[in-house]
Design an enzyme around this catalytic site. Sequence first.
Site, PDB file in Angstrom:
ATOM      1  N   LYS A  45      22.265  16.752  10.775  1.00 36.95           N
ATOM      2  CA  LYS A  45      20.871  16.655  10.322  1.00 36.95           C
ATOM      3  C   LYS A  45      20.519  15.258   9.831  1.00 36.95           C
ATOM      4  O   LYS A  45      19.479  14.699  10.180  1.00 36.95           O
ATOM      5  CB  LYS A  45      20.614  17.685   9.230  1.00 36.95           C
ATOM      6  CG  LYS A  45      20.647  19.122   9.717  1.00 36.95           C
ATOM      7  CD  LYS A  45      20.346  20.097   8.592  1.00 36.95           C
ATOM      8  CE  LYS A  45      20.371  21.536   9.097  1.00 36.95           C
ATOM      9  NZ  LYS A  45      20.080  22.504   8.005  1.00 36.95           N
ATOM     10  N   ILE A  46      21.399  14.673   8.996  1.00 38.61           N
ATOM     11  CA  ILE A  46      21.096  13.355   8.429  1.00 38.61           C
ATOM     12  C   ILE A  46      21.136  12.287   9.512  1.00 38.61           C
ATOM     13  O   ILE A  46      20.237  11.441   9.598  1.00 38.61           O
ATOM     14  CB  ILE A  46      22.063  13.028   7.291  1.00 38.61           C
ATOM     15  CG1 ILE A  46      21.902  14.036   6.144  1.00 38.61           C
ATOM     16  CG2 ILE A  46      21.839  11.605   6.775  1.00 38.61           C
ATOM     17  CD1 ILE A  46      22.954  13.927   5.063  1.00 38.61           C
TER      18      ILE A  46
ATOM     19  N   THR B 123      26.369   6.085   3.558  1.00 36.53           N
ATOM     20  CA  THR B 123      25.767   6.983   2.570  1.00 36.53           C
ATOM     21  C   THR B 123      26.413   8.362   2.648  1.00 36.53           C
ATOM     22  O   THR B 123      25.836   9.347   2.195  1.00 36.53           O
ATOM     23  CB  THR B 123      24.244   7.118   2.800  1.00 36.53           C
ATOM     24  OG1 THR B 123      24.009   7.544   4.153  1.00 36.53           O
ATOM     25  CG2 THR B 123      23.523   5.809   2.549  1.00 36.53           C
ATOM     26  N   SER B 124      27.610   8.438   3.201  1.00 38.94           N
ATOM     27  CA  SER B 124      28.263   9.720   3.439  1.00 38.94           C
ATOM     28  C   SER B 124      29.389   9.970   2.446  1.00 38.94           C
ATOM     29  O   SER B 124      29.184  10.582   1.403  1.00 38.94           O
ATOM     30  CB  SER B 124      28.775   9.792   4.880  1.00 38.94           C
ATOM     31  OG  SER B 124      29.267  11.082   5.171  1.00 38.94           O
ATOM     32  N   ARG B 125      30.588   9.518   2.734  1.00 41.58           N
ATOM     33  CA  ARG B 125      31.749   9.674   1.864  1.00 41.58           C
ATOM     34  C   ARG B 125      32.463   8.335   1.739  1.00 41.58           C
ATOM     35  O   ARG B 125      32.674   7.643   2.729  1.00 41.58           O
ATOM     36  CB  ARG B 125      32.712  10.736   2.420  1.00 41.58           C
ATOM     37  CG  ARG B 125      32.162  12.152   2.380  1.00 41.58           C
ATOM     38  CD  ARG B 125      32.097  12.691   0.956  1.00 41.58           C
ATOM     39  NE  ARG B 125      31.593  14.064   0.907  1.00 41.58           N
ATOM     40  CZ  ARG B 125      30.317  14.393   0.749  1.00 41.58           C
ATOM     41  NH1 ARG B 125      29.413  13.433   0.634  1.00 41.58           N
ATOM     42  NH2 ARG B 125      29.951  15.648   0.701  1.00 41.58           N
TER      43      ARG B 125
ATOM     44  N   ASP C 183      26.412   3.555  -0.617  1.00 39.25           N
ATOM     45  CA  ASP C 183      25.989   4.410  -1.733  1.00 39.25           C
ATOM     46  C   ASP C 183      27.162   5.212  -2.261  1.00 39.25           C
ATOM     47  O   ASP C 183      27.020   5.960  -3.219  1.00 39.25           O
ATOM     48  CB  ASP C 183      24.875   5.362  -1.253  1.00 39.25           C
ATOM     49  CG  ASP C 183      24.294   6.197  -2.381  1.00 39.25           C
ATOM     50  OD1 ASP C 183      23.834   5.603  -3.375  1.00 39.25           O
ATOM     51  OD2 ASP C 183      24.320   7.445  -2.281  1.00 39.25           O
TER      52      ASP C 183
ATOM     53  N   GLU D 299      35.068   6.164  -6.499  1.00 38.92           N
ATOM     54  CA  GLU D 299      33.864   6.223  -7.320  1.00 38.92           C
ATOM     55  C   GLU D 299      33.931   7.213  -8.471  1.00 38.92           C
ATOM     56  O   GLU D 299      33.132   7.141  -9.411  1.00 38.92           O
ATOM     57  CB  GLU D 299      32.653   6.570  -6.454  1.00 38.92           C
ATOM     58  CG  GLU D 299      32.647   7.991  -5.918  1.00 38.92           C
ATOM     59  CD  GLU D 299      31.383   8.299  -5.129  1.00 38.92           C
ATOM     60  OE1 GLU D 299      30.686   9.242  -5.510  1.00 38.92           O
ATOM     61  OE2 GLU D 299      31.097   7.612  -4.136  1.00 38.92           O
TER      62      GLU D 299
ATOM     63  N   HIS E 248      25.685   6.363  -5.641  1.00 38.88           N
ATOM     64  CA  HIS E 248      25.618   7.738  -5.139  1.00 38.88           C
ATOM     65  C   HIS E 248      24.273   8.377  -5.477  1.00 38.88           C
ATOM     66  O   HIS E 248      24.194   9.482  -6.031  1.00 38.88           O
ATOM     67  CB  HIS E 248      26.761   8.583  -5.723  1.00 38.88           C
ATOM     68  CG  HIS E 248      27.168   9.726  -4.841  1.00 38.88           C
ATOM     69  ND1 HIS E 248      28.476   9.985  -4.506  1.00 38.88           N
ATOM     70  CD2 HIS E 248      26.432  10.684  -4.219  1.00 38.88           C
ATOM     71  CE1 HIS E 248      28.529  11.059  -3.732  1.00 38.88           C
ATOM     72  NE2 HIS E 248      27.296  11.488  -3.541  1.00 38.88           N
ATOM     73  N   GLN E 249      23.201   7.687  -5.113  1.00 41.50           N
ATOM     74  CA  GLN E 249      21.855   8.177  -5.411  1.00 41.50           C
ATOM     75  C   GLN E 249      21.067   8.561  -4.164  1.00 41.50           C
ATOM     76  O   GLN E 249      19.895   8.952  -4.265  1.00 41.50           O
ATOM     77  CB  GLN E 249      21.067   7.130  -6.208  1.00 41.50           C
ATOM     78  CG  GLN E 249      20.655   5.902  -5.389  1.00 41.50           C
ATOM     79  CD  GLN E 249      19.824   4.924  -6.179  1.00 41.50           C
ATOM     80  OE1 GLN E 249      20.364   4.146  -6.950  1.00 41.50           O
ATOM     81  NE2 GLN E 249      18.513   4.933  -5.970  1.00 41.50           N
ATOM     82  N   ALA E 250      21.694   8.481  -2.988  1.00 45.48           N
ATOM     83  CA  ALA E 250      20.945   8.769  -1.767  1.00 45.48           C
ATOM     84  C   ALA E 250      20.363  10.178  -1.778  1.00 45.48           C
ATOM     85  O   ALA E 250      19.270  10.411  -1.261  1.00 45.48           O
ATOM     86  CB  ALA E 250      21.840   8.576  -0.541  1.00 45.48           C
ATOM     87  N   PHE E 251      21.087  11.122  -2.372  1.00 54.03           N
ATOM     88  CA  PHE E 251      20.621  12.516  -2.426  1.00 54.03           C
ATOM     89  C   PHE E 251      19.539  12.725  -3.476  1.00 54.03           C
ATOM     90  O   PHE E 251      18.878  13.778  -3.487  1.00 54.03           O
ATOM     91  CB  PHE E 251      21.802  13.435  -2.769  1.00 54.03           C
ATOM     92  CG  PHE E 251      22.106  13.482  -4.240  1.00 54.03           C
ATOM     93  CD1 PHE E 251      21.650  14.535  -5.033  1.00 54.03           C
ATOM     94  CD2 PHE E 251      22.812  12.450  -4.857  1.00 54.03           C
ATOM     95  CE1 PHE E 251      21.915  14.567  -6.397  1.00 54.03           C
ATOM     96  CE2 PHE E 251      23.083  12.481  -6.213  1.00 54.03           C
ATOM     97  CZ  PHE E 251      22.636  13.549  -6.992  1.00 54.03           C
TER      98      PHE E 251
END
Length: 332
Positions: A154-155, A232-234, A258, A263, A295-298
């Site tokens: 999806k992303i 922006t994944s893992r 991200d 982290e 880690h703010q993409a979500f």
Amino acid sequence: MKVAVFSTKAYDRQFLSAVNSSTQHELVFFEPRLNRDTAILAAGFPAVCIFVHDQVDAATLELLASRGTHLVVLRCAGFNNVDLQAAADLGVTVVRVPAYSPYGVAEHAVGLILSLNRKIHRAYNRVRESNFSLDGLLGFNLHQRTVGIIGTGKIGLILGQIMKGFGCNLLAYDVYRNSELEALGGKYVELPELFANSDIISLHCPLTPETHHLINAQAIEQIKPGVMLINTSRGALIDTQAVIGGLKSGKIGYLGVDVYEQESELFFEDLSGEIIQDDIFQRLTTFPNVLITGHQAFFTAEALHNIAETTFANITDIEQGRPCANQIHSQA
């Protein structure tokens, strides 16, 4: 159901409480992360609700199960922090939120691309100091550039749709092809071809043993010189030491992340008054062509609302004995 909610911030309490007003589960919020040292806080709770950096290993699960917990509820998509086999052996059910706001993550990736390309973060600081020089701020047109998307769920699909709007050419790699991406003109290729021909590479695949350190020294040798790398994944999709080498050599022209493989000791906390001990992370921050977000993409209102809705739907399904589509099973 009585639920112990770990790793909570003010925004978690806000969105979870708002959505729970219609489901009426009993929530008790805890700021600490869940691990074998804090598991005692969940004594007597049938369920625990956790986030990405809670550590639910075999020892933690044994402590939870011995004190009455039989449900682990992840309010995130990733579940590599849970020992699924141990959970199965102990009779503990594990559920997750597989998708919440793919638009938010894809849009954040685009934000990193635009900021790195046009040096927006650097220009912002210059103007605040009344420096209006354009030296060092040269970017490039995205139109007709080639974007390589690794992971086309999806992303990845949404990122492809956005970048197609900029007039980009799309290359893709995934175990499973997405016909919607192909309809956009996306071409599926093997990784060496994607590495060699992409001006921008964006990672949107899950972290598995096969994808761990997908971007390593060997991959960096194959990439197009000056590539922009976005993650922006893992965090562990990238071998950070190898990427630092690529930045130093100039093989990697831009890096926007991200997420970071270590982290858990950094992100989601205010460490502005402390000396960060992670030398690798600190080295990353010294490069002018690196942009890091925590880690703010979500982190959009829509995503937090969707996470809360799915979280409580999962809890209710398990509580009422219904099949839960978001239950995770051990593959062993």
